[in-house]
Write a protein that holds these residues in place. Structure first.
Motif, PDB file in Angstrom:
ATOM      1  N   GLU A  51       0.851  -1.121   0.024  1.00  0.00           N
ATOM      2  CA  GLU A  51      -0.064  -0.016  -0.022  1.00  0.00           C
ATOM      3  C   GLU A  51       0.673   1.361  -0.057  1.00  0.00           C
ATOM      4  O   GLU A  51       0.418   2.224  -0.648  1.00  0.00           O
ATOM      5  CB  GLU A  51      -0.800   0.013   1.089  1.00  0.00           C
ATOM      6  CG  GLU A  51      -1.765  -0.903   1.250  1.00  0.00           C
ATOM      7  CD  GLU A  51      -2.865  -1.129   2.372  1.00  0.00           C
ATOM      8  OE1 GLU A  51      -2.918   0.199   3.296  1.00  0.00           O
ATOM      9  OE2 GLU A  51      -3.495  -1.807   2.793  1.00  0.00           O
ATOM     10  N   SER A  52       2.030   1.153   0.750  1.00  0.00           N
ATOM     11  CA  SER A  52       2.599   2.389   0.735  1.00  0.00           C
ATOM     12  C   SER A  52       3.897   2.769   0.191  1.00  0.00           C
ATOM     13  O   SER A  52       4.558   3.784   0.257  1.00  0.00           O
ATOM     14  CB  SER A  52       3.016   2.684   2.541  1.00  0.00           C
ATOM     15  OG  SER A  52       3.823   1.444   2.902  1.00  0.00           O
ATOM     16  N   THR A  53       4.470   1.644  -0.727  1.00  0.00           N
ATOM     17  CA  THR A  53       5.802   1.723  -1.285  1.00  0.00           C
ATOM     18  C   THR A  53       5.556   1.132  -2.600  1.00  0.00           C
ATOM     19  O   THR A  53       4.748   0.649  -3.080  1.00  0.00           O
ATOM     20  CB  THR A  53       6.702   0.910  -0.404  1.00  0.00           C
ATOM     21  OG1 THR A  53       6.824  -0.535  -0.752  1.00  0.00           O
ATOM     22  CG2 THR A  53       6.881   1.154   1.174  1.00  0.00           C
ATOM     23  N   ALA A  54       6.738   1.741  -3.367  1.00  0.00           N
ATOM     24  CA  ALA A  54       6.697   1.322  -4.940  1.00  0.00           C
ATOM     25  C   ALA A  54       7.619   0.008  -4.918  1.00  0.00           C
ATOM     26  O   ALA A  54       8.063  -0.035  -6.084  1.00  0.00           O
ATOM     27  CB  ALA A  54       7.029   2.292  -5.570  1.00  0.00           C
ATOM     28  N   ALA A  55       8.140  -0.529  -3.669  1.00  0.00           N
ATOM     29  CA  ALA A  55       9.135  -1.524  -3.899  1.00  0.00           C
ATOM     30  C   ALA A  55       8.533  -2.722  -4.634  1.00  0.00           C
ATOM     31  O   ALA A  55       7.319  -3.031  -4.555  1.00  0.00           O
ATOM     32  CB  ALA A  55       9.759  -2.094  -2.432  1.00  0.00           C
ATOM     33  N   PRO A  56       9.436  -3.439  -5.356  1.00  0.00           N
ATOM     34  CA  PRO A  56       9.232  -4.681  -6.255  1.00  0.00           C
ATOM     35  C   PRO A  56       8.596  -5.771  -5.339  1.00  0.00           C
ATOM     36  O   PRO A  56       9.173  -5.807  -3.903  1.00  0.00           O
ATOM     37  CB  PRO A  56      10.422  -4.841  -6.966  1.00  0.00           C
ATOM     38  CG  PRO A  56      11.448  -4.144  -6.388  1.00  0.00           C
ATOM     39  CD  PRO A  56      10.775  -3.132  -5.898  1.00  0.00           C
ATOM     40  N   ILE A  57       8.069  -6.522  -5.818  1.00  0.00           N
ATOM     41  CA  ILE A  57       7.420  -7.708  -5.229  1.00  0.00           C
ATOM     42  C   ILE A  57       8.483  -8.583  -4.522  1.00  0.00           C
ATOM     43  O   ILE A  57       8.349  -8.869  -3.352  1.00  0.00           O
ATOM     44  CB  ILE A  57       6.687  -8.685  -6.173  1.00  0.00           C
ATOM     45  CG1 ILE A  57       5.244  -7.842  -6.626  1.00  0.00           C
ATOM     46  CG2 ILE A  57       6.142  -9.657  -5.360  1.00  0.00           C
ATOM     47  CD1 ILE A  57       4.399  -7.276  -5.570  1.00  0.00           C
ATOM     48  N   ASP A  58       9.632  -8.859  -5.051  1.00  0.00           N
ATOM     49  CA  ASP A  58      10.904  -9.530  -4.529  1.00  0.00           C
ATOM     50  C   ASP A  58      11.223  -8.885  -3.290  1.00  0.00           C
ATOM     51  O   ASP A  58      11.523  -9.473  -2.248  1.00  0.00           O
ATOM     52  CB  ASP A  58      11.714 -10.112  -5.618  1.00  0.00           C
ATOM     53  CG  ASP A  58      12.542  -8.705  -6.204  1.00  0.00           C
ATOM     54  OD1 ASP A  58      11.919  -7.519  -6.019  1.00  0.00           O
ATOM     55  OD2 ASP A  58      13.290  -8.930  -6.922  1.00  0.00           O
ATOM     56  N   LYS A  59      11.327  -7.338  -3.146  1.00  0.00           N
ATOM     57  CA  LYS A  59      11.902  -6.828  -2.418  1.00  0.00           C
ATOM     58  C   LYS A  59      11.031  -6.866  -1.048  1.00  0.00           C
ATOM     59  O   LYS A  59      11.349  -7.033   0.156  1.00  0.00           O
ATOM     60  CB  LYS A  59      12.129  -5.199  -2.676  1.00  0.00           C
ATOM     61  CG  LYS A  59      12.805  -4.419  -1.547  1.00  0.00           C
ATOM     62  CD  LYS A  59      14.034  -4.956  -1.010  1.00  0.00           C
ATOM     63  CE  LYS A  59      14.770  -4.037  -0.185  1.00  0.00           C
ATOM     64  NZ  LYS A  59      16.209  -4.377   0.201  1.00  0.00           N
ATOM     65  N   ILE A  60       9.643  -6.837  -1.224  1.00  0.00           N
ATOM     66  CA  ILE A  60       8.440  -6.932  -0.130  1.00  0.00           C
ATOM     67  C   ILE A  60       8.447  -8.242   0.274  1.00  0.00           C
ATOM     68  O   ILE A  60       8.285  -8.329   1.467  1.00  0.00           O
ATOM     69  CB  ILE A  60       7.137  -6.596  -0.813  1.00  0.00           C
ATOM     70  CG1 ILE A  60       7.134  -4.982  -1.186  1.00  0.00           C
ATOM     71  CG2 ILE A  60       5.898  -6.808   0.123  1.00  0.00           C
ATOM     72  CD1 ILE A  60       5.789  -4.644  -1.826  1.00  0.00           C
ATOM     73  N   ALA A  61       8.791  -9.267  -0.374  1.00  0.00           N
ATOM     74  CA  ALA A  61       8.769 -10.573   0.307  1.00  0.00           C
ATOM     75  C   ALA A  61      10.164 -10.728   1.209  1.00  0.00           C
ATOM     76  O   ALA A  61       9.865 -11.357   2.106  1.00  0.00           O
ATOM     77  CB  ALA A  61       9.094 -11.585  -0.949  1.00  0.00           C
ATOM     78  N   GLU A  62      11.307  -9.786   0.852  1.00  0.00           N
ATOM     79  CA  GLU A  62      12.247  -9.957   1.615  1.00  0.00           C
ATOM     80  C   GLU A  62      11.887  -9.221   2.880  1.00  0.00           C
ATOM     81  O   GLU A  62      12.320  -9.731   3.939  1.00  0.00           O
ATOM     82  CB  GLU A  62      13.562  -9.387   0.862  1.00  0.00           C
ATOM     83  CG  GLU A  62      14.680  -8.934   1.882  1.00  0.00           C
ATOM     84  CD  GLU A  62      15.947  -8.602   0.913  1.00  0.00           C
ATOM     85  OE1 GLU A  62      16.805  -7.849   1.560  1.00  0.00           O
ATOM     86  OE2 GLU A  62      15.650  -8.477  -0.439  1.00  0.00           O
ATOM     87  N   LEU A  63      11.631  -8.138   3.002  1.00  0.00           N
ATOM     88  CA  LEU A  63      11.361  -7.194   3.935  1.00  0.00           C
ATOM     89  C   LEU A  63      10.196  -7.796   4.842  1.00  0.00           C
ATOM     90  O   LEU A  63      10.270  -7.577   6.288  1.00  0.00           O
ATOM     91  CB  LEU A  63      10.872  -5.970   3.315  1.00  0.00           C
ATOM     92  CG  LEU A  63      12.023  -4.940   2.708  1.00  0.00           C
ATOM     93  CD1 LEU A  63      11.443  -3.729   2.275  1.00  0.00           C
ATOM     94  CD2 LEU A  63      13.053  -4.487   3.777  1.00  0.00           C
ATOM     95  N   SER A  64       9.269  -8.662   4.400  1.00  0.00           N
ATOM     96  CA  SER A  64       8.397  -9.142   5.227  1.00  0.00           C
ATOM     97  C   SER A  64       8.712 -10.489   5.741  1.00  0.00           C
ATOM     98  O   SER A  64       8.037 -11.177   6.576  1.00  0.00           O
ATOM     99  CB  SER A  64       6.969  -9.217   4.504  1.00  0.00           C
ATOM    100  OG  SER A  64       7.364  -9.944   3.202  1.00  0.00           O
ATOM    101  N   GLY A  65       9.771 -11.057   5.414  1.00  0.00           N
ATOM    102  CA  GLY A  65      10.274 -12.433   5.566  1.00  0.00           C
ATOM    103  C   GLY A  65       9.830 -13.333   4.894  1.00  0.00           C
ATOM    104  O   GLY A  65      10.038 -14.509   5.516  1.00  0.00           O
ATOM    105  N   LEU A  66       9.203 -13.167   3.982  1.00  0.00           N
ATOM    106  CA  LEU A  66       8.469 -14.370   3.152  1.00  0.00           C
ATOM    107  C   LEU A  66       9.407 -15.043   2.206  1.00  0.00           C
ATOM    108  O   LEU A  66       9.247 -15.854   1.235  1.00  0.00           O
ATOM    109  CB  LEU A  66       7.349 -13.961   2.605  1.00  0.00           C
ATOM    110  CG  LEU A  66       6.059 -13.728   3.401  1.00  0.00           C
ATOM    111  CD1 LEU A  66       4.895 -12.931   2.903  1.00  0.00           C
ATOM    112  CD2 LEU A  66       5.505 -15.211   3.983  1.00  0.00           C
ATOM    113  N   GLY A  67      10.757 -14.382   2.047  1.00  0.00           N
ATOM    114  CA  GLY A  67      11.594 -14.897   1.028  1.00  0.00           C
ATOM    115  C   GLY A  67      11.740 -14.645  -0.178  1.00  0.00           C
ATOM    116  O   GLY A  67      12.392 -13.621  -0.712  1.00  0.00           O
ATOM    117  N   THR A  68      10.688 -15.253  -0.943  1.00  0.00           N
ATOM    118  CA  THR A  68      10.699 -15.062  -2.421  1.00  0.00           C
ATOM    119  C   THR A  68       9.462 -14.437  -2.780  1.00  0.00           C
ATOM    120  O   THR A  68       8.524 -14.652  -2.150  1.00  0.00           O
ATOM    121  CB  THR A  68      11.242 -16.297  -3.368  1.00  0.00           C
ATOM    122  OG1 THR A  68       9.712 -17.194  -3.010  1.00  0.00           O
ATOM    123  CG2 THR A  68      12.395 -17.152  -2.749  1.00  0.00           C
ATOM    124  N   ALA A  69       9.303 -13.978  -4.073  1.00  0.00           N
ATOM    125  CA  ALA A  69       8.320 -13.442  -4.728  1.00  0.00           C
ATOM    126  C   ALA A  69       7.346 -14.530  -4.791  1.00  0.00           C
ATOM    127  O   ALA A  69       5.967 -14.325  -4.657  1.00  0.00           O
ATOM    128  CB  ALA A  69       8.660 -12.690  -5.789  1.00  0.00           C
TER     129      ALA A  69
END
Length: 330
Positions: A283-301
């Motif tokens: 919702e709040s960033t334009a980060a790519p999906i793989d980066k969001i997966a990393e930042l949220s601890g889900l590993g991969t896109a």
């Protein structure tokens, strides 16, 4: 994004006895108070009585409204509070015209919601036939016996069956109302609203046949500290053993206490937190999906997409397009 209109139906002639005052206040607070800094267009809210212009007293106060049952037709969301105790305990008829009005509202396209024993009103209108539903655990047996076509579940806080939603009693209604805000306006708005109300934030989950157990406040200081510690480290690998060590307890004890406090297992709790973080980032960033997966601890896109589809019911990209306010397209 428009939040739509909400009609709150009170079925006891606006005489609100005992703790029902709290139940009434929940939707009034969530939907009735504009939050212009959170959403440009908040809800158009009205309180409707099953007895037009009727009034009653509770705790030395009187509540009145100019709106009656005819005013619920055309609302985007209709919320029914608890029905009179006599209708539940003694099987007395519900207020005249209530079932027909609820049916008209549903046929006109309204999303139908019940709080606590308001499920009896939805069931009386036939809106719960063939659906999974819940109510306060003290009354679910009566609900099941009186309306055998309803699949009653007394083990959950609320059930979201798309266009018909039901909640258990008292504070579970707040969980459901925040879930509605999350569906309508996104996780960021719902989380900020929960923070203002000083209640636990709403948790992620699918939007079809959704069942959620929000994390309640707990008097267990050690457990609260370890959960805060874990939330601050969601981008790192975390295991049940890690949480147990931090809490200075055995994994088995942690499992038991966390399940008692949240209704879910440590691993599911971690997954829920990671998905909540992913929703906020979408919702709040334009980060790519793989980066969001990393930042949220889900590993991969791919892992993020898998769990997001399973829990939220849409892909991360579709969720961003709906709630991302143009920050990115994923």
């Amino acid at each position: 994004m428009s939040a739509g209109s909400v009609a709150l139906v009170v079925t006891e002639e606006i005489a609100i006895p005992s703790w029902d005052l709290y139940e009434l206040s929940i939707p009034c607070t969530v939907f009735g108070k504009p939050q212009p800094d959170l959403a440009e267009q908040w809800y158009d809210f009205r309180l409707c009585s099953a007895a037009y212009e009727a009034g009653g007293e509770a705790f030395g106060m009187t509540v009145r409204t100019p709106y009656g049952l005819d005013d619920i037709v055309g609302a985007d969301t209709v919320i029914v509070t608890s029905v009179p105790d006599a209708c539940v305990e003694e099987g007395r008829p519900l207020p005249d015209g209530l079932a027909a009005a609820l049916r008209r509202a549903y046929d006109a396209g309204a999303r139908m919601v019940s709080l606590c024993t308001g499920a009896f009103a939805l069931a009386d209108a036939g809106l719960l036939d063939g659906r999974r539903a819940t109510a306060h655990w003290m009354h679910t047996a009566q609900l099941a016996a009186r309306y055998p076509k309803v699949e009653v579940d007394d083990s959950v806080l609320y059930v979201d069956d798309g266009d018909v939603l039901t909640s258990a009693g008292v504070s579970a209604g707040l969980d459901l109302c925040l879930h509605l805000v999350r569906r309508d306006l996104g996780a960021h708005v719902a989380n900020q609203l929960a923070r203002r109300m000083v209640v636990p934030a709403h948790r992620p989950g699918g939007q079809a046949q959704f069942i959620d157990l929000s994390v309640p406040a707990t008097d267990d200081e050690s457990l609260g500290q370890v959960l805060d510690w874990a939330r601050a480290r969601l981008d790192r690998p975390l295991t049940v053993d890690d949480l147990a060590r931090r809490a200075a307890m055995s994994p088995r004890t942690l499992y038991r206490r966390l399940q008692a406090a949240t209704g879910t297992t440590p691993l599911q709790w971690l997954l829920n937190q990671r998905l909540a973080r992913a929703q906020s980032l979408l919702e709040s960033t334009a980060a790519p999906i793989d980066k969001i997966a990393e930042l949220s601890g889900l590993g991969t896109a791919n892992n993020l997409r898998h769990h997001f589809l399973k829990q939220v019911g849409v892909s991360p990209g579709d969720y961003r397009r709906a709630f991302g306010a143009g920050v990115g397209r994923g």
